[in-house]
Design a protein around this motif. Structure first.
Motif, short mmCIF file in Angstrom:
data_model
loop_
_atom_site.label_atom_id
_atom_site.label_comp_id
_atom_site.label_asym_id
_atom_site.label_seq_id
_atom_site.Cartn_x
_atom_site.Cartn_y
_atom_site.Cartn_z
N ILE A 178 -9.50 8.35 -3.74
CA ILE A 178 -9.16 9.40 -2.80
C ILE A 178 -7.63 9.49 -2.74
CG2 ILE A 178 -11.25 9.25 -1.43
CD1 ILE A 178 -9.86 7.40 0.49
N ASN A 179 -7.13 10.61 -2.26
CA ASN A 179 -5.68 10.77 -2.24
C ASN A 179 -5.05 9.89 -1.16
OD1 ASN A 179 -5.86 12.17 0.27
ND2 ASN A 179 -6.32 14.07 -0.83
N THR A 180 -3.73 9.84 -1.20
CA THR A 180 -3.00 8.95 -0.29
C THR A 180 -3.27 9.28 1.17
OG1 THR A 180 -1.26 8.69 -1.94
CG2 THR A 180 -0.72 8.10 0.34
N GLU A 181 -3.37 10.56 1.47
CA GLU A 181 -3.62 10.97 2.85
C GLU A 181 -4.99 10.49 3.33
OE1 GLU A 181 -3.91 15.03 5.61
OE2 GLU A 181 -3.36 15.17 3.49
N SER A 182 -6.01 10.69 2.49
CA SER A 182 -7.35 10.24 2.86
C SER A 182 -7.41 8.72 2.95
CB SER A 182 -8.37 10.75 1.84
OG SER A 182 -8.42 12.16 1.83
N GLY A 183 -6.69 8.06 2.05
CA GLY A 183 -6.64 6.60 2.14
C GLY A 183 -6.00 6.13 3.43
N GLY A 184 -5.00 6.88 3.87
CA GLY A 184 -4.36 6.55 5.15
C GLY A 184 -5.30 6.73 6.32
N VAL A 185 -6.16 7.75 6.24
CA VAL A 185 -7.15 7.98 7.29
C VAL A 185 -8.16 6.84 7.32
CG1 VAL A 185 -9.04 9.47 8.05
CG2 VAL A 185 -6.91 10.49 7.24
N LEU A 186 -8.61 6.40 6.14
CA LEU A 186 -9.55 5.28 6.07
C LEU A 186 -8.93 4.02 6.66
CD1 LEU A 186 -12.17 3.94 5.14
CD2 LEU A 186 -11.17 3.75 2.83
N LYS A 187 -7.68 3.79 6.35
CA LYS A 187 -6.97 2.63 6.90
C LYS A 187 -6.85 2.73 8.42
CE LYS A 187 -2.58 0.11 6.62
NZ LYS A 187 -1.24 0.06 5.98
N ALA A 188 -6.52 3.94 8.90
CA ALA A 188 -6.37 4.13 10.35
C ALA A 188 -7.69 3.90 11.08
CB ALA A 188 -5.85 5.54 10.63
N CYS A 189 -8.78 4.38 10.49
CA CYS A 189 -10.11 4.17 11.10
C CYS A 189 -10.45 2.69 11.16
CB CYS A 189 -11.17 4.93 10.32
SG CYS A 189 -11.11 6.73 10.50
N SER A 232 -2.83 -4.73 4.92
CA SER A 232 -1.98 -4.16 3.86
C SER A 232 -2.44 -4.55 2.46
CB SER A 232 -0.53 -4.61 4.06
OG SER A 232 -0.43 -6.02 3.99
N SER A 233 -3.40 -5.44 2.35
CA SER A 233 -3.81 -5.92 1.02
C SER A 233 -4.99 -5.17 0.43
CB SER A 233 -4.17 -7.41 1.11
OG SER A 233 -5.32 -7.62 1.92
N PHE A 234 -5.63 -4.29 1.21
CA PHE A 234 -6.80 -3.59 0.72
C PHE A 234 -6.40 -2.33 -0.06
CE2 PHE A 234 -8.33 -5.69 4.69
CZ PHE A 234 -9.16 -6.62 4.08
N HIS A 235 -7.22 -1.94 -1.02
CA HIS A 235 -6.97 -0.75 -1.84
C HIS A 235 -7.56 0.47 -1.15
CE1 HIS A 235 -6.99 -3.88 -5.29
NE2 HIS A 235 -5.75 -3.66 -4.89
N TRP A 236 -6.80 1.07 -0.28
CA TRP A 236 -7.32 2.16 0.54
C TRP A 236 -7.63 3.43 -0.24
CZ3 TRP A 236 -8.92 0.38 4.93
CH2 TRP A 236 -8.31 -0.75 5.48
N ASP A 237 -7.07 3.55 -1.45
CA ASP A 237 -7.35 4.75 -2.25
C ASP A 237 -8.65 4.64 -3.02
OD1 ASP A 237 -6.43 2.74 -3.88
OD2 ASP A 237 -5.36 4.08 -5.25
N SER A 238 -9.31 3.48 -2.96
CA SER A 238 -10.61 3.29 -3.61
C SER A 238 -11.62 2.83 -2.57
CB SER A 238 -10.49 2.25 -4.73
OG SER A 238 -11.76 2.02 -5.32
N PRO A 239 -12.36 3.76 -1.96
CA PRO A 239 -13.25 3.41 -0.84
C PRO A 239 -14.25 2.31 -1.15
CG PRO A 239 -13.00 5.79 -1.00
CD PRO A 239 -12.35 5.21 -2.22
#
Length: 383
Positions: A178-189, A232-239
């Motif tokens: 997923i793109n950086t923005e979506s990855g940021g949303v997943l991290k925020a959730c 910070s260690s998780f790959h947020w761009d790969s759900p």
């Protein structure tokens, strides 16, 4: 399931409950959590029947069929003599073999999980396969693990180390990103979920005191804090990779039944995401449903048993109809209503199933936790 003849001793404190000299309590917990009922003292044969029948006939909690291979653990709760332990083991095995027609192929007697000075035993049943038997027979240096004995009419047997391999699947990285923005949303959730569980530790512990040992909130907090520490260690761009890593983190740090359940749920979610070409609201809903189904399949509980499923299932039903933000809002409300409804349910799974229904006056803590983390997701998405 356990039976106790006396409370445990907590250094510096009064006993957590009291039993008369001619009383025993069925289904109590190792920390003194309330059991399902108290009776006058009964012979070992009667006690064995009560314990086995509750496990094997109560809503198919442990469905037992003739010739099923079964392992039995007779555990000393802390203050039981070896003679009494052996008498109880003999009564339990005889009832399983003669009445239930089970094939008891392994029996273990010992002090495996104890409380200080608590007189009584717990009986554990497990259905065995050849692979599980091999694992049980493997040599161990664990100091309290006893040598296995066979059932009535059998002989004491020790087995050589079996020629089997334990293999683990290699790590697989998903091609779906997923793109950086979506990855940021997943991290925020994820961050909001963990912070909410940490903040609600006291509430969940309080709810758990009525049906458990009052540590549900502390257990969930342990897993949540571990995730926050590694955020910070998780790959947020790969759900799928991210959820699998979260599952491993939760499984390693949350502990207890909650740790196993949430690790199972997250692994199933990750697997569904891995098989998806896109990651959108509908896919997340389908993944969450697969996680719920995994919990039901391997945990044995179902909707209506007074568990987390009673909050999760109605929420998923709403999300299947609408995976939009409005749908999520409705799903959160459905989860909260489902959790609230558990206070009027009869527990048929988990620790609460061994507690008298009259004592279960508060919502189930596991179901309440579902409402908390769904609300956290909504808050993160609307922030």
């Amino acid at each position: 399931m356990s039976v106790s003849l006396s409370p445990c001793s907590v250094p510096g404190q009064e006993p957590s409950f009291h039993l008369e000299p001619d009383e025993m309590e069925l289904g109590l917990g190792i920390h003194g959590e309330a059991g399902i009922k108290r009776t006058k003292l009964q012979p070992a044969d009667t006690v064995a029947k009560l314990l086995v029948d509750h496990m094997t006939t109560t809503d198919n909690y442990f469905p037992l069929h003739p010739s099923d291979e079964v392992g039995v653990v007779i555990n000393n709760l802390g203050g039981t003599s070896n003679l009494e332990l052996a008498v109880m083991a003999n009564a339990t095995i005889r009832y399983l073999v003669d009445v239930k027609k089970a094939n008891v192929t392994r029996a273990y007697l010992g002090s495996l999980m104890t409380s200080l000075e608590m007189a009584g035993v717990s009986v554990t049943l497990i259905k065995l396969t050849s692979n599980w038997t091999n694992l049980l027979d493997d040599p161990t240096s664990a100091p309290a693990w006893p040598n296995p004995s066979l059932g009535v009419g059998g002989s004491h047997v020790r087995f050589d180390k079996p020629p089997f391999l334990v293999m683990s699947a290699p790590p697989v990285q998903s091609d779906v990103t997923i793109n950086t923005e979506s990855g940021g949303v997943l991290k925020a959730c994820t961050e909001q979920i963990c912070k909410s569980l940490v903040d609600n530790q006291a509430l969940l512990n309080e709810l758990d005191r009525g049906s458990g040992d009052g540590d549900c909130g502390s257990t969930l907090k342990s897993g949540a804090q571990a995730v926050l520490d590694k955020l910070s260690s998780f790959h947020w761009d790969s759900p799928s990779d991210c959820l699998l890593a979260l599952s491993e983190c939760v499984g390693a740090h949350m502990g207890g039944t909650s740790g196993a359940i949430y690790a199972l749920l997250l692994t199933a979610v990750a697997n569904t995401l891995f098989q998806s070409d896109v990651v959108d609201g509908a896919v997340w809903t389908r993944a969450l449903k697969s996680g719920m189904e995994a919990v039901m399949r391997y945990g044995g509980a179902k909707v209506g048993d007074r568990t987390m499923l009673d909050a999760l299932s109605p929420a998923i039903t709403i999300l299947e109809q609408s995976s939009t933000l409005d749908g999520l809002k409705s799903a959160v409300e459905a989860a909260k209503k489902g959790a609230e409804a558990t206070k009027d349910m009869t527990a048929r799974s988990g620790r609460a199933s061994y507690v008298s229904h009259e004592l279960l006056t508060q919502p189930d803590p596991g179901a309440t936790a579902v409402g908390i983390w769904l609300q956290a997701i909504l808050s993160a998405l609307t922030a």
